[in-house]
Write a protein that holds these residues in place. Structure first.
Motif, PDB file in Angstrom:
ATOM      1  N   LEU A  86      44.465  42.198  46.805  1.00 45.59           N
ATOM      2  CA  LEU A  86      43.963  42.536  47.176  1.00 45.59           C
ATOM      3  C   LEU A  86      42.093  42.737  46.948  1.00 45.59           C
ATOM      4  N   LEU A  87      42.303  43.316  45.378  1.00 44.66           N
ATOM      5  CA  LEU A  87      41.068  43.304  45.139  1.00 44.66           C
ATOM      6  C   LEU A  87      40.268  42.566  45.096  1.00 44.66           C
ATOM      7  N   GLY A  88      40.982  41.593  44.053  1.00 45.92           N
ATOM      8  CA  GLY A  88      40.087  39.878  43.864  1.00 45.92           C
ATOM      9  C   GLY A  88      39.408  39.201  45.501  1.00 45.92           C
ATOM     10  N   TYR A  89      40.528  39.442  46.461  1.00 45.33           N
ATOM     11  CA  TYR A  89      39.747  37.907  47.226  1.00 45.33           C
ATOM     12  C   TYR A  89      38.485  38.587  47.916  1.00 45.33           C
ATOM     13  N   PRO A  90      38.002  40.782  48.202  1.00 43.94           N
ATOM     14  CA  PRO A  90      36.534  40.367  48.782  1.00 43.94           C
ATOM     15  C   PRO A  90      35.966  39.845  47.275  1.00 43.94           C
ATOM     16  N   VAL A  91      36.233  39.769  46.436  1.00 44.88           N
ATOM     17  CA  VAL A  91      35.278  39.599  45.820  1.00 44.88           C
ATOM     18  C   VAL A  91      34.944  37.870  45.103  1.00 44.88           C
ATOM     19  N   ALA A  92      35.960  37.410  45.369  1.00 45.63           N
ATOM     20  CA  ALA A  92      35.785  35.784  45.568  1.00 45.63           C
ATOM     21  C   ALA A  92      35.142  34.866  46.755  1.00 45.63           C
ATOM     22  N   TYR A  93      35.742  36.721  48.531  1.00 55.49           N
ATOM     23  CA  TYR A  93      35.073  36.444  49.388  1.00 55.49           C
ATOM     24  C   TYR A  93      33.375  36.180  49.374  1.00 55.49           C
ATOM     25  N   THR A 158      50.594  51.096  32.270  1.00 54.67           N
ATOM     26  CA  THR A 158      51.009  49.727  31.836  1.00 54.67           C
ATOM     27  C   THR A 158      49.930  48.731  33.123  1.00 54.67           C
ATOM     28  N   VAL A 159      50.219  49.805  34.518  1.00 52.93           N
ATOM     29  CA  VAL A 159      50.204  48.527  35.760  1.00 52.93           C
ATOM     30  C   VAL A 159      48.129  49.096  35.356  1.00 52.93           C
ATOM     31  N   LEU A 160      47.891  49.989  35.563  1.00 51.67           N
ATOM     32  CA  LEU A 160      46.415  49.798  35.425  1.00 51.67           C
ATOM     33  C   LEU A 160      45.540  48.751  34.250  1.00 51.67           C
ATOM     34  N   ALA A 161      45.768  48.503  33.081  1.00 47.89           N
ATOM     35  CA  ALA A 161      45.652  48.165  32.286  1.00 47.89           C
ATOM     36  C   ALA A 161      45.289  46.745  32.382  1.00 47.89           C
ATOM     37  N   THR A 162      46.820  46.614  32.746  1.00 48.09           N
ATOM     38  CA  THR A 162      46.911  45.070  33.044  1.00 48.09           C
ATOM     39  C   THR A 162      46.918  44.323  34.116  1.00 48.09           C
ATOM     40  N   LEU A 163      46.232  45.190  35.035  1.00 52.51           N
ATOM     41  CA  LEU A 163      45.258  44.745  37.002  1.00 52.51           C
ATOM     42  C   LEU A 163      43.563  44.734  35.852  1.00 52.51           C
ATOM     43  N   HIS A 164      43.155  45.478  35.616  1.00 52.51           N
ATOM     44  CA  HIS A 164      41.991  44.950  34.736  1.00 52.51           C
ATOM     45  C   HIS A 164      41.565  44.057  33.872  1.00 52.51           C
ATOM     46  N   ILE A 165      42.916  43.466  32.920  1.00 54.74           N
ATOM     47  CA  ILE A 165      42.393  42.538  32.558  1.00 54.74           C
ATOM     48  C   ILE A 165      42.756  40.601  33.481  1.00 54.74           C
ATOM     49  N   LEU A 166      43.482  41.266  34.586  1.00 56.57           N
ATOM     50  CA  LEU A 166      44.080  39.249  35.248  1.00 56.57           C
ATOM     51  C   LEU A 166      43.395  39.821  36.473  1.00 56.57           C
ATOM     52  N   VAL A 167      42.953  40.569  36.933  1.00 58.29           N
ATOM     53  CA  VAL A 167      42.400  40.581  38.182  1.00 58.29           C
ATOM     54  C   VAL A 167      41.298  38.874  37.908  1.00 58.29           C
ATOM     55  N   PRO A 168      40.279  38.595  36.861  1.00 57.82           N
ATOM     56  CA  PRO A 168      39.042  37.644  36.970  1.00 57.82           C
ATOM     57  C   PRO A 168      39.823  35.907  36.891  1.00 57.82           C
ATOM     58  N   PHE A 169      41.601  36.436  36.891  1.00 59.73           N
ATOM     59  CA  PHE A 169      42.591  35.604  36.491  1.00 59.73           C
ATOM     60  C   PHE A 169      42.964  34.764  38.456  1.00 59.73           C
ATOM     61  N   LEU A 222      51.034  35.615  33.582  1.00 65.50           N
ATOM     62  CA  LEU A 222      50.627  36.240  32.919  1.00 65.50           C
ATOM     63  C   LEU A 222      50.797  37.469  33.082  1.00 65.50           C
ATOM     64  N   ALA A 223      51.471  37.871  33.507  1.00 63.64           N
ATOM     65  CA  ALA A 223      51.949  39.313  33.547  1.00 63.64           C
ATOM     66  C   ALA A 223      53.375  39.432  33.261  1.00 63.64           C
ATOM     67  N   LEU A 224      54.182  38.851  33.607  1.00 62.73           N
ATOM     68  CA  LEU A 224      55.387  38.775  33.007  1.00 62.73           C
ATOM     69  C   LEU A 224      55.461  38.234  31.391  1.00 62.73           C
ATOM     70  N   GLY A 225      54.185  37.843  30.750  1.00 62.34           N
ATOM     71  CA  GLY A 225      54.460  37.752  29.748  1.00 62.34           C
ATOM     72  C   GLY A 225      53.935  38.945  28.271  1.00 62.34           C
ATOM     73  N   PHE A 226      53.272  39.883  29.205  1.00 63.26           N
ATOM     74  CA  PHE A 226      51.939  40.842  28.256  1.00 63.26           C
ATOM     75  C   PHE A 226      52.593  40.991  27.502  1.00 63.26           C
ATOM     76  N   TYR A 227      52.119  41.610  26.645  1.00 62.59           N
ATOM     77  CA  TYR A 227      53.305  42.250  25.557  1.00 62.59           C
ATOM     78  C   TYR A 227      51.880  43.821  25.028  1.00 62.59           C
ATOM     79  N   ILE A 228      50.832  42.956  24.609  1.00 51.50           N
ATOM     80  CA  ILE A 228      49.702  44.015  23.816  1.00 51.50           C
ATOM     81  C   ILE A 228      49.680  45.068  24.767  1.00 51.50           C
ATOM     82  N   THR A 229      49.620  45.579  25.982  1.00 49.39           N
ATOM     83  CA  THR A 229      49.125  46.163  27.355  1.00 49.39           C
ATOM     84  C   THR A 229      50.336  47.070  27.272  1.00 49.39           C
TER      85      THR A 229
END
Length: 289
Positions: A86-93, A158-169, A222-229
């Motif tokens: 939802l966040l990445g599609y408008p940015v990519a568009y 956890t969701v917020l920090a993981t989302l911030h890291i993975l949006v570019p992907f 990528l989210a399935l394997g997150f550990y540090i966050t």
């Protein structure tokens, strides 16, 4: 029926050997860094006290902590993936449709977080979201809350920090697909009387689906394997699969149990890729034309 001459067969053999020689370094790297560890993982998962045993898989099927950890991990990965889309599609568009100079700016802002490590970004979120952090201080200063809100040591942080890291992907595969969509198709749709929303839904959106599938699969895996966050932002309460593996190795020294968890997760990821390939061919998911 004519048979190839001996000279032609020798030439074909030399060509095959040359191709094999060129591929050998890559094959060696894949074997050493991927196939051998996977084989070791599979062997460890069916070994107990030096003998063949399915005890680790039996524990996985009978102990609730494994099921709860997997369900929590998949739920968080799904939530992060949906929000990233939802966040990445408008940015990519925007990056795909804006003029060149502005597109570069948008992509630069997307890639900028890669210059900072995941660990640093996780600690930055801890500073922002803690009870006396900037977010809680701002909310109380504006009179929106009377006391600090629990924003970390839970699933939200956890969701917020993981989302911030993975949006570019999510943004990058979407952008790679969108920039290959011919703009003439959009103009043709408009010339036939279609409004902007209609042309987008009937022309642009379907053509961007390979990027949607590729970004969704990539972010979800990528989210399935997150550990540090989850370890830092979850505060031990958001117990994901990666943390379960870590506890089995570091605390209980149960390499077999950790390997069984890894094998099950690997099978789940392989099944996910298979399902995605039913929708979009694998070569399009990987970005091939």
């Amino acid at each position: 029926m004519t048979h190839p001459s001996p000279a032609l067969r020798r030439h074909e053999r030399r060509e095959a050997l040359l191709v094999l020689g060129l591929l050998f370094p890559a094959l060696a790297v894949v074997t050493v860094l991927l196939l051998v560890p996977l084989a070791w993982l599979a062997v460890q998962s069916v070994t107990a006290d030096g003998a063949f045993s399915l005890e680790h898989y039996r524990r996985f099927l009978t102990e609730d902590i494994y099921w709860r950890s997997f369900l929590l991990t998949f739920r968080i990965a799904l939530v992060v993936t949906v929000l990233a889309l939802l966040l990445g599609y408008p940015v990519a568009y925007a990056a795909a449709t804006l003029p060149r100079r502005w597109s570069v700016v948008v992509l630069g802002l997307v890639i900028l977080p890669f210059w900072t490590s995941v660990l640093v970004r996780a600690y930055a979120w801890m500073v922002l979201l803690q009870r006396r952090g900037l977010v809680n201080t701002a909310l109380q200063g504006l009179g929106l809350t009377d006391q600090p809100i629990a924003l970390i040591n839970n699933e939200f942080g956890t969701v917020l920090a993981t989302l911030h890291i993975l949006v570019p992907f999510m943004v990058l595969p979407l952008y790679a697909t969108m920039q290959r969509i011919p703009r003439d198709l959009m103009l043709a749709g408009a010339s036939l009387g279609g409004g902007p929303a209609h042309v987008f839904l009937r022309v642009f959106l379907p053509l961007s689906m390979p990027g949607v599938v590729a970004g969704t699969v990539l972010v979800f895996v990528l989210a399935l394997g997150f550990y540090i966050t989850p370890e830092l932002l979850g505060g031990g309460r958001t117990f994901m699969v990666s943390m379960l593996v870590s506890r089995n190795v570091e605390i209980y020294n149960q390499w077999g149990a950790a390997s069984a968890i890894g094998v099950v997760l690997l099978v789940c990821v392989a099944a996910l890729f298979w399902l995605a390939s039913r929708v979009v061919p694998v070569e399009r998911i990987m970005g091939a034309r």
